[in-house]
Design an enzyme around this catalytic site. Structure first.
Site, PDB file in Angstrom:
ATOM      1  N   GLY A  48       7.595  -0.210  -5.819  1.00 48.35           N
ATOM      2  CA  GLY A  48       7.668  -1.573  -6.315  1.00 48.35           C
ATOM      3  C   GLY A  48       6.383  -2.351  -6.157  1.00 48.35           C
ATOM      4  O   GLY A  48       6.347  -3.549  -6.439  1.00 48.35           O
ATOM      5  N   CYS A  49       5.332  -1.695  -5.711  1.00 41.63           N
ATOM      6  CA  CYS A  49       4.031  -2.347  -5.550  1.00 41.63           C
ATOM      7  C   CYS A  49       3.102  -1.846  -6.655  1.00 41.63           C
ATOM      8  O   CYS A  49       3.089  -0.649  -6.955  1.00 41.63           O
ATOM      9  CB  CYS A  49       3.409  -2.029  -4.196  1.00 41.63           C
ATOM     10  SG  CYS A  49       4.344  -2.690  -2.806  1.00 41.63           S
ATOM     11  N   ALA A  50       2.350  -2.747  -7.254  1.00 41.12           N
ATOM     12  CA  ALA A  50       1.395  -2.341  -8.278  1.00 41.12           C
ATOM     13  C   ALA A  50       0.273  -1.503  -7.672  1.00 41.12           C
ATOM     14  O   ALA A  50      -0.213  -0.563  -8.285  1.00 41.12           O
ATOM     15  CB  ALA A  50       0.821  -3.564  -8.990  1.00 41.12           C
ATOM     16  N   SER A  51      -0.132  -1.843  -6.464  1.00 39.11           N
ATOM     17  CA  SER A  51      -1.132  -1.072  -5.726  1.00 39.11           C
ATOM     18  C   SER A  51      -0.417   0.012  -4.929  1.00 39.11           C
ATOM     19  O   SER A  51       0.797  -0.046  -4.738  1.00 39.11           O
ATOM     20  CB  SER A  51      -1.891  -1.973  -4.758  1.00 39.11           C
ATOM     21  OG  SER A  51      -2.489  -3.048  -5.434  1.00 39.11           O
TER      22      SER A  51
END
Length: 144
Positions: A48-51
């Site tokens: 769920g994290c872009a990074s």
């Protein structure tokens, strides 16, 4: 935890410009201990994290209740700083206290969420959810 929030609020209040606050957040991230390569596993990767973000939970006992501390890393400097702030809120705390903590309200006290992009806000929410999942699992493991 109140002392940690007060310290962070004081630090943030000393910096007027949000660009300078971002630099401060990045510096907090740079101060995080290096995450061991062995902990960069799919199990520790936060979804769920872009990074790319890894969070590893480490459990100890404080009497009868599990206490969790965390290590982590990201490939993005600002995100690594956000990890450092989240760890200040949760690391070294009993699992029940972690579950009872409203991280959103605490981040609002820092005036942080309104200055993050929606993607970063979602990433922070995913990191907090992961930490709470680890705390819940530690409590469930304790009763089995």
């Amino acid at each position: 935890m109140a002392d940690t929030i007060a310290t962070l609020k004081e630090d943030f209040s000393l910096i007027d410009d949000w660009e300078d606050r971002y630099r401060y957040v990045i510096e907090l991230g740079r101060a995080l201990p290096t995450l061991a390569e062995a902990e960069r596993t799919p199990r520790n990767k936060v979804q769920g994290c872009a990074s790319q973000v890894w969070i590893a939970a480490h459990e100890s006992r404080n009497g009868r209740e599990p206490v969790l501390s965390f290590t982590g890393d990201s490939d993005a400097l600002i995100v690594k700083g956000l990890i450092a702030i989240i760890f200040r809120l949760f690391s070294g705390r009993p699992a029940s206290e972690i579950l009872a903590t409203d991280a959103g309200a605490l981040l609002d006290e820092l005036d942080l969420r309104e200055h993050l992009t929606p993607q970063r806000s979602n990433g922070v929410a995913s990191m907090v959810a992961r930490i709470k999942t680890d705390a819940k699992a530690a409590l469930e493991h304790q009763t089995t």
